[in-house]
Scaffold this motif. Structure first.
Motif, PDB file in Angstrom:
ATOM      1  N   GLN A  82      52.852  10.761  43.038  1.00 45.61           N
ATOM      2  CA  GLN A  82      53.087   9.399  43.056  1.00 45.61           C
ATOM      3  C   GLN A  82      53.160   8.907  41.745  1.00 45.61           C
ATOM      4  O   GLN A  82      53.861   8.077  41.220  1.00 45.61           O
ATOM      5  CB  GLN A  82      51.944   8.731  43.812  1.00 45.61           C
ATOM      6  CG  GLN A  82      52.349   9.181  45.386  1.00 45.61           C
ATOM      7  CD  GLN A  82      50.758   8.704  46.113  1.00 45.61           C
ATOM      8  OE1 GLN A  82      50.157   7.894  45.634  1.00 45.61           O
ATOM      9  NE2 GLN A  82      50.847   8.916  47.393  1.00 45.61           N
ATOM     10  N   LEU A  83      52.176   9.381  40.881  1.00 44.60           N
ATOM     11  CA  LEU A  83      52.386   8.821  39.651  1.00 44.60           C
ATOM     12  C   LEU A  83      53.661   9.463  38.861  1.00 44.60           C
ATOM     13  O   LEU A  83      54.224   8.619  38.080  1.00 44.60           O
ATOM     14  CB  LEU A  83      50.870   9.624  38.670  1.00 44.60           C
ATOM     15  CG  LEU A  83      51.064   9.356  37.417  1.00 44.60           C
ATOM     16  CD1 LEU A  83      50.936   7.793  36.933  1.00 44.60           C
ATOM     17  CD2 LEU A  83      49.818   9.992  36.629  1.00 44.60           C
ATOM     18  N   ARG A  96      56.392   7.455  39.945  1.00 41.89           N
ATOM     19  CA  ARG A  96      56.278   6.078  39.208  1.00 41.89           C
ATOM     20  C   ARG A  96      56.756   6.254  38.004  1.00 41.89           C
ATOM     21  O   ARG A  96      57.817   5.160  37.258  1.00 41.89           O
ATOM     22  CB  ARG A  96      54.948   5.460  39.188  1.00 41.89           C
ATOM     23  CG  ARG A  96      54.310   4.738  40.462  1.00 41.89           C
ATOM     24  CD  ARG A  96      53.177   3.825  40.832  1.00 41.89           C
ATOM     25  NE  ARG A  96      52.096   4.608  39.909  1.00 41.89           N
ATOM     26  CZ  ARG A  96      51.263   5.232  40.508  1.00 41.89           C
ATOM     27  NH1 ARG A  96      51.308   5.319  41.851  1.00 41.89           N
ATOM     28  NH2 ARG A  96      50.235   5.669  39.995  1.00 41.89           N
ATOM     29  N   GLN A  97      56.790   7.184  37.180  1.00 38.34           N
ATOM     30  CA  GLN A  97      57.298   7.403  35.894  1.00 38.34           C
ATOM     31  C   GLN A  97      58.636   7.291  35.796  1.00 38.34           C
ATOM     32  O   GLN A  97      59.209   6.768  35.054  1.00 38.34           O
ATOM     33  CB  GLN A  97      56.675   8.666  35.158  1.00 38.34           C
ATOM     34  CG  GLN A  97      55.080   8.577  34.878  1.00 38.34           C
ATOM     35  CD  GLN A  97      54.562   9.850  34.457  1.00 38.34           C
ATOM     36  OE1 GLN A  97      55.200  10.945  34.702  1.00 38.34           O
ATOM     37  NE2 GLN A  97      53.501  10.037  33.697  1.00 38.34           N
ATOM     38  N   GLN A 128      60.231   3.949  36.638  1.00 33.87           N
ATOM     39  CA  GLN A 128      60.055   2.902  35.517  1.00 33.87           C
ATOM     40  C   GLN A 128      60.814   3.550  34.297  1.00 33.87           C
ATOM     41  O   GLN A 128      61.662   2.608  33.622  1.00 33.87           O
ATOM     42  CB  GLN A 128      58.408   3.108  35.014  1.00 33.87           C
ATOM     43  CG  GLN A 128      57.643   2.302  35.770  1.00 33.87           C
ATOM     44  CD  GLN A 128      56.213   2.679  35.372  1.00 33.87           C
ATOM     45  OE1 GLN A 128      55.574   3.517  34.776  1.00 33.87           O
ATOM     46  NE2 GLN A 128      55.335   1.760  35.782  1.00 33.87           N
ATOM     47  N   ARG A 181      59.252  -5.313  34.454  1.00 38.02           N
ATOM     48  CA  ARG A 181      58.997  -3.927  34.258  1.00 38.02           C
ATOM     49  C   ARG A 181      57.773  -3.856  33.173  1.00 38.02           C
ATOM     50  O   ARG A 181      57.116  -2.777  33.045  1.00 38.02           O
ATOM     51  CB  ARG A 181      59.948  -2.845  33.736  1.00 38.02           C
ATOM     52  CG  ARG A 181      60.621  -3.276  32.195  1.00 38.02           C
ATOM     53  CD  ARG A 181      61.866  -2.358  31.952  1.00 38.02           C
ATOM     54  NE  ARG A 181      62.171  -2.194  30.600  1.00 38.02           N
ATOM     55  CZ  ARG A 181      62.519  -3.245  29.877  1.00 38.02           C
ATOM     56  NH1 ARG A 181      63.063  -4.355  30.409  1.00 38.02           N
ATOM     57  NH2 ARG A 181      62.848  -3.181  28.422  1.00 38.02           N
ATOM     58  N   VAL A 222      53.740  -4.519  35.223  1.00 36.22           N
ATOM     59  CA  VAL A 222      53.370  -3.859  36.335  1.00 36.22           C
ATOM     60  C   VAL A 222      51.917  -3.402  36.332  1.00 36.22           C
ATOM     61  O   VAL A 222      51.457  -2.764  35.612  1.00 36.22           O
ATOM     62  CB  VAL A 222      54.297  -2.422  36.575  1.00 36.22           C
ATOM     63  CG1 VAL A 222      53.759  -1.755  37.664  1.00 36.22           C
ATOM     64  CG2 VAL A 222      55.713  -2.818  36.457  1.00 36.22           C
ATOM     65  N   GLU A 223      51.367  -3.815  37.380  1.00 31.40           N
ATOM     66  CA  GLU A 223      49.849  -3.470  37.563  1.00 31.40           C
ATOM     67  C   GLU A 223      49.855  -2.443  38.831  1.00 31.40           C
ATOM     68  O   GLU A 223      50.292  -2.553  40.050  1.00 31.40           O
ATOM     69  CB  GLU A 223      49.197  -4.655  37.940  1.00 31.40           C
ATOM     70  CG  GLU A 223      47.717  -4.396  38.101  1.00 31.40           C
ATOM     71  CD  GLU A 223      46.664  -5.527  38.365  1.00 31.40           C
ATOM     72  OE1 GLU A 223      45.511  -5.407  38.713  1.00 31.40           O
ATOM     73  OE2 GLU A 223      47.312  -6.673  38.580  1.00 31.40           O
ATOM     74  N   GLN A 224      49.079  -1.388  38.360  1.00 29.75           N
ATOM     75  CA  GLN A 224      48.949  -0.224  39.500  1.00 29.75           C
ATOM     76  C   GLN A 224      47.480   0.020  39.874  1.00 29.75           C
ATOM     77  O   GLN A 224      46.730  -0.182  38.834  1.00 29.75           O
ATOM     78  CB  GLN A 224      49.426   1.052  38.705  1.00 29.75           C
ATOM     79  CG  GLN A 224      50.833   1.074  38.549  1.00 29.75           C
ATOM     80  CD  GLN A 224      51.584   2.444  37.960  1.00 29.75           C
ATOM     81  OE1 GLN A 224      51.020   3.266  38.121  1.00 29.75           O
ATOM     82  NE2 GLN A 224      52.473   1.964  37.003  1.00 29.75           N
ATOM     83  N   ILE A 225      47.175   0.072  41.100  1.00 28.16           N
ATOM     84  CA  ILE A 225      45.748   0.433  41.434  1.00 28.16           C
ATOM     85  C   ILE A 225      45.847   1.360  42.336  1.00 28.16           C
ATOM     86  O   ILE A 225      46.990   1.797  43.027  1.00 28.16           O
ATOM     87  CB  ILE A 225      45.231  -0.934  42.135  1.00 28.16           C
ATOM     88  CG1 ILE A 225      45.811  -1.242  43.424  1.00 28.16           C
ATOM     89  CG2 ILE A 225      45.102  -2.032  41.300  1.00 28.16           C
ATOM     90  CD1 ILE A 225      45.327  -2.192  44.344  1.00 28.16           C
ATOM     91  N   GLU A 226      44.811   2.108  42.360  1.00 21.35           N
ATOM     92  CA  GLU A 226      44.633   3.416  43.174  1.00 21.35           C
ATOM     93  C   GLU A 226      43.575   3.054  44.236  1.00 21.35           C
ATOM     94  O   GLU A 226      42.350   2.683  44.001  1.00 21.35           O
ATOM     95  CB  GLU A 226      44.232   4.770  42.468  1.00 21.35           C
ATOM     96  CG  GLU A 226      44.189   5.751  43.116  1.00 21.35           C
ATOM     97  CD  GLU A 226      43.951   7.297  42.396  1.00 21.35           C
ATOM     98  OE1 GLU A 226      43.064   8.061  42.798  1.00 21.35           O
ATOM     99  OE2 GLU A 226      44.596   7.274  41.393  1.00 21.35           O
TER     100      GLU A 226
END
Length: 119
Positions: free
Chosen positions: A24-25, A28-29, A32, A78, A81-85
């Motif tokens: 998933q990381l 996202r890369q 982006q 862009r 963007v805040e990402q949480i796990e």
């Protein structure tokens, strides 16, 4: 990296010690990177080339004018963007893998989303 390399990179999972989370990381890369490339002003003049390259690999109901509007109005997003796990644990139940999220974590994520959305 080219498209084929990006696809392999974004799909790889078994060799990653983080499994699906690592995949998933990487996805996202890739997204982006595409957004960053698409936000470049010089890209505006290459829409025909981009659409030909995308060809039959993408299906959307977004019109060309809507795509231009998204690029124009959200290119700056862009950078914010805040990402949480979401914390939890995995287990198999009847041969199917599940990610179990404790109630406290679900409530925490729900509160973060409400705060973010101003609800």
């Amino acid at each position: 990296m080219n498209g084929e390399e990006a696809l392999k990179y974004s799909r790889m999972r078994k060799e990653d010690p983080r499994g699906d989370f690592g995949r998933q990381l990487r996805q996202r890369q890739i997204i982006q990177g595409v957004i960053k490339k698409g936000a470049n002003v010089s890209t505006l003049w290459k829409y025909d080339d981009m659409l030909k390259a995308v060809g039959n690999n993408v299906e959307t109901n977004i019109s060309f004018d809507e795509m231009k509007s998204i690029q124009k109005n959200y290119a700056e997003a862009r950078h914010h963007v805040e990402q949480i796990e979401i914390e939890g644990s995995g287990s198999k139940i009847d041969g199917v893998w599940y990610y179990n999220v404790p109630e406290e974590e679900r409530a925490s994520v729900q509160n973060k989303l409400k705060d973010h959305l101003g609800l």
